[in-house]
Design a protein around this motif. Structure first.
Motif: not given
Lengths: 372, 372
Positions: A272-276, B297-299
């Motif tokens: 998720x971090x990467x795609x973010x 992302x946090x969301x």
């Protein structure tokens, strides 16, 4: 009686400390083939120049690979094995007829005391089965366990968790042995004098969880009185990456589920971090600037850095490297093996667990006598 | 016999769809006090203008708080309860003498059909105990379960997992009921026609795990033949945030440990990320540029967004919000309650699970007859 037990924190004066450090390495059976194993061996050998290695596998495959690694020629002895255990082999089959496999040969070198520790990336079930029948359990141990290191908030950066999958079942007495073995492992792997031990449960209150957890609580509590570890009571899943304890004790069913849930969650968050960071131009630039820090973070939570479950409770130490390990992962597993060999880990566990088990039985009879 | 069973995917024509949507909310017992609950109620009421609420708690505390929220005056009915259940109260005590608590009153409104769904941030054990004795189990259900939504790679963004802590034990028959109830929940909460169900185990091969897991495998396999869900076999911890299945079925011991391990790991990775981004000037600038993406992302992985375990298997739906929920968390739990009420979730589960259990018994006798 407490006086008659060896101090578990005292250094063990053992012949092993003086003799040659030898690690037995299974070259076959990993998902990435012997190339990854030999690549990892090269990295680990550079880091541990005093270590020697026995490498087990198909000579015809391994000789040309070894020829390409000049630095290994003086430290590696090749031992031919015609067959490799695959991920699909059933443990029971290998137990019966696995004598000609590289895995069997790898364990055999430890049994014959040619090497102090064995390392394999192969089939976990088969490795445990072969280790069990060849090395045999330590006196006082009913179920061996697999311990892993888990990235955590602790100063050492890791916690120890066991059992993460040797056996789906564990009685309260097994959990007590896991506490003792896990504490011994934490002393060696995390350099802690008095590791803090917690029992994994669904709540921290004493009355929580299954009845057998409450029995285990009392057993571990009582055993902690000799000072080899401190018992912090029940812990929850959230404490596995936390700093409340150093050693998390559970059965192999819950432990395996927790391990894989934790790994899966970390991987998911990473994705998720990467795609973010790829989602907008601004965040792409931001990610570029933060790149070197982000790489450090990846290293901090990279499971390959702590690659290697350790089989505890046998007459000999075995390090199980992830099946999908690359050279970095294999190097981490072999380095862990070198550390365990250097500190005579097997001798330490035996000195602590086996007499403790015997003493525990005595104590139980004493206790009965006293209370009646 | 299959023909005699209702199609679980068919919309349920129920009186509930036509009547007023009412949610029963326990204002007390959360770690952040009634302020957080009323704050959340305000947010949820704005999102669901057709909903009405019965709010349970100490009138003297709640009246001044409600007076500050003009928008709530026309949609909230206050119901006085002198006492609040605390996190330290034992479930058994509350079961015996909790009649004057806001939690009891909150559940009672569902039992008396004044409201369709209850929401509470209070003590989970007590809430389950009160729900059990007042609402009673659905016909055919031995152990109710708590289901949660889990951030995942699936298109819906979430998976359903159950049981995450209602009961530390589950027999194969209970796991079968969890599969049915979890599939029903996924149909409503994730809008899936035929949810994919997996049984949590320590390996995906059919022979893996404890013997009761293999029995459960066969039961769930057989039950999936009516088409209400598809059975994907055993899954592992890594599949919980994955896209292999939509519903993960396990006992409350392993489920609770997995839930807390996943939450703990996500939190730990988040902390490491934060400290990483603060570690150098360059990464600080980078983080600033990527800020809006990082917030998104946090969301995406924020547990408050999916706040609310749902109690399944009772004559009435109960949403358990995290004890530490703030207004955002409470709003999410109340919104989930509105969605469940709107789709007559209790009626759907009853229609599917209870006759399915009866039919399952018939099928078992039929099967025996056929094979003998």
């Amino acid at each position: 009686m407490t006086q008659s037990r060896p101090d578990p924190r005292a250094p063990v004066a053992s012949a092993t400390n003086l003799q040659q450090l030898v690690i037995s390495v299974d070259a076959m059976g990993g998902d990435r083939g012997p190339e990854a194993v030999i690549g990892g061996l090269e990295l680990a050998a550079a880091e541990h120049p005093d270590a020697r290695f026995i490498l087990h596998g198909d000579q015809a495959v391994l000789t040309p690979l070894l020829d390409q690694k000049r630095s290994l020629s003086s430290v590696v002895t090749l031992r031919h094995a015609v067959r490799a255990v695959t991920m699909h082999d059933k443990p029971s089959q290998i137990m019966r007829s696995g004598q000609d496999t590289s895995m069997w040969s790898c364990i055999e070198a430890v049994r014959l005391k040619e090497a102090q520790v064995a390392v394999s990336c192969g089939n976990t079930g088969a490795l445990m089965a072969v280790s069990m029948i060849r090395l045999r359990r330590l006196r006082g141990v009913t179920r061996p366990a697999i311990a892993c290191l888990w990235p955590s908030r602790n100063q050492a950066g890791f916690n120890v968790m066991l059992d993460v999958g040797a056996d789906v079942k564990a009685d309260p007495e097994d959990l007590l042995q896991y506490a003792r073995m896990g504490a011994a492992y934490a002393r060696t792997a995390l350099s802690l004098d008095v590791p803090r031990v917690g029992l994994l449960n669904v709540g921290t209150e004493e009355h929580k969880g299954r009845p057998e957890m409450r029995t285990a609580y009392e057993l571990v509590q009582e055993a902690s009185e000799d000072g080899a570890f401190s018992f912090e009571g029940f812990v929850e899943g959230g404490d596995i990456p936390g700093d409340r304890v150093d050693v998390i004790v559970t059965d192999g069913f819950s432990g395996n589920i927790a391990l894989k849930t934790g790994e899966g969650t970390a991987k998911f968050v990473g994705e998720v971090l990467k795609s973010t960071l790829r989602s907008t131009l601004l965040s792409k630039v931001g990610a570029l600037l933060a790149m070197s820090s982000l790489k450090k973070m990846q290293l901090r939570i990279d499971p390959r850095r702590v690659n290697g479950g350790v089989f505890l409770g046998l007459n000999g130490a075995v390090v199980k490297s992830h099946g999908s390990s690359d050279a970095t992962g294999v190097a981490a597993a072999i380095s862990l093996a070198c550390q365990l060999a250097r500190e005579d880990f097997t001798g330490r566990i035996a000195a602590q667990v086996a007499p403790a088990a015997a003493a525990g039985q005595d104590a139980a009879s004493d206790g009965e006598g006293a209370s009646n």
